[in-house]
Design a protein around this motif. Sequence first.
Motif, mmCIF file in Angstrom:
data_model
loop_
_atom_site.group_PDB
_atom_site.id
_atom_site.type_symbol
_atom_site.label_atom_id
_atom_site.label_comp_id
_atom_site.label_asym_id
_atom_site.label_seq_id
_atom_site.Cartn_x
_atom_site.Cartn_y
_atom_site.Cartn_z
ATOM 1 N N ARG A 109 81.758 57.293 -31.569
ATOM 2 C CA ARG A 109 81.686 55.701 -31.719
ATOM 3 C C ARG A 109 80.766 55.403 -30.519
ATOM 4 O O ARG A 109 80.184 53.968 -30.693
ATOM 5 C CB ARG A 109 83.263 55.038 -31.498
ATOM 6 N N LEU A 110 81.088 55.690 -29.275
ATOM 7 C CA LEU A 110 80.127 55.225 -28.087
ATOM 8 C C LEU A 110 78.710 55.221 -28.149
ATOM 9 O O LEU A 110 77.883 54.441 -28.182
ATOM 10 C CB LEU A 110 80.568 55.913 -26.948
ATOM 11 N N PHE A 111 78.269 56.541 -29.077
ATOM 12 C CA PHE A 111 76.892 56.665 -28.958
ATOM 13 C C PHE A 111 76.218 55.926 -30.208
ATOM 14 O O PHE A 111 75.194 55.622 -30.446
ATOM 15 C CB PHE A 111 76.703 58.434 -29.265
ATOM 16 N N LEU A 112 77.204 56.137 -31.543
ATOM 17 C CA LEU A 112 76.521 55.453 -32.873
ATOM 18 C C LEU A 112 76.531 54.100 -32.616
ATOM 19 O O LEU A 112 75.746 53.491 -33.648
ATOM 20 C CB LEU A 112 77.353 56.227 -33.753
ATOM 21 N N PHE A 113 77.346 53.469 -32.003
ATOM 22 C CA PHE A 113 77.391 52.063 -31.797
ATOM 23 C C PHE A 113 76.060 51.212 -32.088
ATOM 24 O O PHE A 113 75.981 50.587 -32.742
ATOM 25 C CB PHE A 113 78.514 51.392 -30.721
ATOM 26 N N ARG A 114 75.077 51.765 -31.041
ATOM 27 C CA ARG A 114 73.950 51.180 -30.781
ATOM 28 C C ARG A 114 73.027 51.518 -31.788
ATOM 29 O O ARG A 114 72.343 50.656 -32.612
ATOM 30 C CB ARG A 114 73.214 51.779 -29.587
#
Length: 330
Positions: free
Chosen positions: A268-273
């Motif tokens: 989630r952290l990486f893909l959010f952007r």
Amino acid sequence: MKLPAHIDTTWLPVALDGQVGKTPLKREVAGIPIVLWRGAEGLSAFRDRCPHRNYPLSQGRVEQGRLVCPYHGWAFRGDGACADIPGCAGASSRLKAETVGVREAFGVVFVCLAGNTPFVVPPMPEGPEYDHFWWAMKPEAARVFDALDNVLDPFHTNFIHDGYIRVKHRRQRVEQSIEVSEDGFEATYVQDTDHGWMSRALEGPRTRSRGRYFPPVAFQGRWEGPKGLTLCVTIWFVPENDSMIRPFARFSTPKSKGPAWLKEALIRLFLFRVIDQDADALRHLSDNIARFGGPRFGAGPADRLSDKLMRLYLGQPLTPERLGPFEMWL
Ligand code: FES
Ligand SMILES: [Fe+2]
């Protein structure tokens, strides 16, 4: 462009299990407002229209296991039948709320506008060797076709996701092969791990990745390393109407790769952007299509999938064939 063919007979995820409770939940699918609710008979879905005077039932409340319309208080059972008409003791009405197919599976609520359609979804990893989580994304201003074209298109990743997935000025040799069947296609990419920092951090060594289109609105990406699957993402671009989508994605990873909560947090952290970058790009496409009138597509030398996507999207079968391998630099 119109909504895809056969959207009425497709099962589409529209809410997480926990999002549907006693308070009616409103959704829109292919231009049809829908209300989801839980009553005495369990989960139900109606077209969001009272059969009496058209009031939206999603504005109502669940009382004694029935959905009560706020306008005159008619109460509806899960099957749409009217159970009570206030002020007319004992009277009944043959008017019924229009039901929509609804099913809980894999931890989400699926609906199908044509309710009597067999429940079919793309095959997904299942079993004790996998962890899963769902990502219910915000509605985006985008057309389904453009969202599918975007997710199937590897060339935008060097630009729109420069540094995250791939790197604009550090391209890698990739071999693309395409397997076409009558009702779908799959592209396989043989390559090392992408140079972007998200790919490096999350994935480890890669042997190949695959992207498959499941008409009309689903895509599945699978990434594989020397020990097999590292990540599988199945995503539905659920059309709210012809200019808005509400994407729903299921992520599956093999259990061997760390605790499930940590994997979910990292993804989630990486893909959010990355998701934001694609949503931005899709909004630009929509705005420009609205401004210039009608989409105009130009095919570049490596756009081998978009014509197949278009045919299937319109409900036309493909001729089975194998294409490639093609060399490309991504
Ligand atoms: S409009 Fe719903 S009860 Fe009359
Ligand atoms: Fe993208």
